[in-house]
Design an enzyme around this catalytic site. Structure first.
Site, mmCIF file in Angstrom:
data_model
loop_
_atom_site.group_PDB
_atom_site.id
_atom_site.type_symbol
_atom_site.label_atom_id
_atom_site.label_comp_id
_atom_site.label_asym_id
_atom_site.label_seq_id
_atom_site.Cartn_x
_atom_site.Cartn_y
_atom_site.Cartn_z
ATOM 1 N N LYS A 75 -16.492 -4.753 9.697
ATOM 2 C CA LYS A 75 -17.048 -6.100 10.049
ATOM 3 C C LYS A 75 -15.580 -7.222 9.674
ATOM 4 C CE LYS A 75 -20.686 -7.394 7.979
ATOM 5 N NZ LYS A 75 -22.135 -8.051 7.438
ATOM 6 N N ARG B 279 -1.982 -6.251 -8.392
ATOM 7 C CA ARG B 279 -0.935 -7.329 -8.008
ATOM 8 C C ARG B 279 -1.288 -8.550 -9.348
ATOM 9 N NH1 ARG B 279 -2.869 -7.555 -2.136
ATOM 10 N NH2 ARG B 279 -4.859 -7.270 -3.295
ATOM 11 N N HIS C 53 0.828 -1.240 0.033
ATOM 12 C CA HIS C 53 0.355 0.177 0.191
ATOM 13 C C HIS C 53 0.869 1.290 0.122
ATOM 14 C CE1 HIS C 53 -2.968 -2.626 2.213
ATOM 15 N NE2 HIS C 53 -3.680 -2.367 1.111
ATOM 16 N N SER D 7 -2.820 -7.970 2.944
ATOM 17 C CA SER D 7 -3.059 -7.724 4.325
ATOM 18 C C SER D 7 -3.537 -9.132 4.791
ATOM 19 C CB SER D 7 -4.248 -6.722 4.422
ATOM 20 O OG SER D 7 -3.985 -5.648 4.073
HETATM 21 P P1 ADP Z 1 -9.846 -3.799 -0.844
HETATM 22 O O1 ADP Z 1 -10.375 -4.689 0.462
HETATM 23 O O2 ADP Z 1 -10.337 -2.675 -1.203
HETATM 24 O O3 ADP Z 1 -9.126 -4.527 -1.654
HETATM 25 P P2 ADP Z 1 -7.115 -3.312 0.370
HETATM 26 O O4 ADP Z 1 -6.655 -2.785 1.672
HETATM 27 O O5 ADP Z 1 -6.683 -4.779 0.305
HETATM 28 O O6 ADP Z 1 -8.690 -3.229 0.176
HETATM 29 O O7 ADP Z 1 -6.282 -2.804 -0.742
HETATM 30 C C1 ADP Z 1 -6.328 -1.594 -1.455
HETATM 31 C C2 ADP Z 1 -5.765 -1.211 -2.424
HETATM 32 O O8 ADP Z 1 -4.489 -1.470 -2.268
HETATM 33 C C3 ADP Z 1 -6.415 -2.212 -3.707
HETATM 34 O O9 ADP Z 1 -6.525 -1.514 -4.699
HETATM 35 C C4 ADP Z 1 -5.298 -3.137 -3.720
HETATM 36 O O10 ADP Z 1 -5.137 -3.951 -4.954
HETATM 37 C C5 ADP Z 1 -4.095 -2.557 -3.170
HETATM 38 N N1 ADP Z 1 -2.809 -3.456 -2.937
HETATM 39 C C6 ADP Z 1 -2.932 -3.916 -1.816
HETATM 40 N N2 ADP Z 1 -1.614 -4.611 -1.757
HETATM 41 C C7 ADP Z 1 -1.051 -4.334 -2.685
HETATM 42 C C8 ADP Z 1 0.242 -4.516 -3.051
HETATM 43 N N3 ADP Z 1 1.156 -5.432 -2.594
HETATM 44 N N4 ADP Z 1 0.692 -3.976 -4.216
HETATM 45 C C9 ADP Z 1 -0.248 -3.137 -4.975
HETATM 46 N N5 ADP Z 1 -1.078 -2.715 -4.581
HETATM 47 C C10 ADP Z 1 -1.643 -3.239 -3.498
#
Ligand code: ADP
Length: 166
Positions: free
Chosen positions: A43, A92, A19, A130
């Site tokens: 949730k 990704r 992120h 995450s």
């Molecule tokens: P969501 O539940 O909306 O997917 P996340 O917190 O998992 O929320 O992800 C938020 C954004 O960050 C998404 O666009 C996701 O693809 C991007 N993201 C998460 N991890 C990575 C990573 N390792 N590299 C690039 N983008 C990422």
């Protein structure tokens, strides 16, 4: 020239180096980024919204062009309310594509003024999510190369000490 504001929405439960990489690179492209933590992700989340915001704040430090916020309801409405027309998302593996494609098309149908722009993950973070970080931490594996120290500390508070990276 109009100022270009992008909204970077997500769960950030918790924020990872993947992120943070998108945020830093996004700041090279946009004048301002609003990181928006989705309230509907409360949730089944490991961390509260406030904990997640606090971890992001500590990880990014003082960056005047970055704002942290939360949102409820339709994302496109929130984006318009922030006087933005760009949703920034990270991509990704191919496995992200189908879901992101569907959501981006739906959002564009609901609000055609808003575009979704994707930034490809940097090579070291292509597998990082995450959920994987939470799983590794719950198994006491090393998380140093995935998350900043503040997040590692918070994970250890939940799961106990983790190993250090070899
Ligand atoms: P969501 O539940 O909306 O997917 P996340 O917190 O998992 O929320 O992800 C938020 C954004 O960050 C998404 O666009 C996701 O693809 C991007 N993201 C998460 N991890 C990575 C990573 N390792 N590299 C690039 N983008 C990422």
């Amino acid at each position: 020239m109009p100022s270009h504001v992008a909204v970077y929405p997500g769960s950030f439960d918790p924020v990872t180096y993947g992120h943070l990489d998108i945020i830093q690179r996004g700041l090279q492209v946009f004048d301002k980024i609003v990181v928006a933590v989705a309230r509907n992700s409360e949730k089944n989340a490991l961390f509260t919204i406030d904990e997640r915001l606090e971890m992001i704040r500590e990880a990014v430090g003082n960056e005047p062009r970055l704002e942290l916020d939360t949102f409820d309801g339709l994302l496109v409405d929130y984006v318009v309310s922030r006087e933005s027309r760009v949703i920034l998302r990270g991509l990704r593996a191919v496995s992200d594509f189908e879901y992101e494609f569907q959501i981006a098309q739906m959002n564009h149908t609901v609000q055609e003024k808003v575009e979704t722009l994707f930034m490809m993950t940097s090579v070291p973070y292509g597998y990082l999510s995450s959920s994987i970080v939470k799983e590794v931490a719950s198994l006491k594996g090393p998380v140093d190369s995935f998350v900043p120290p503040v997040v590692k500390k918070a994970l250890e508070k939940k799961f106990g000490p983790t190993k250090s990276s070899p």
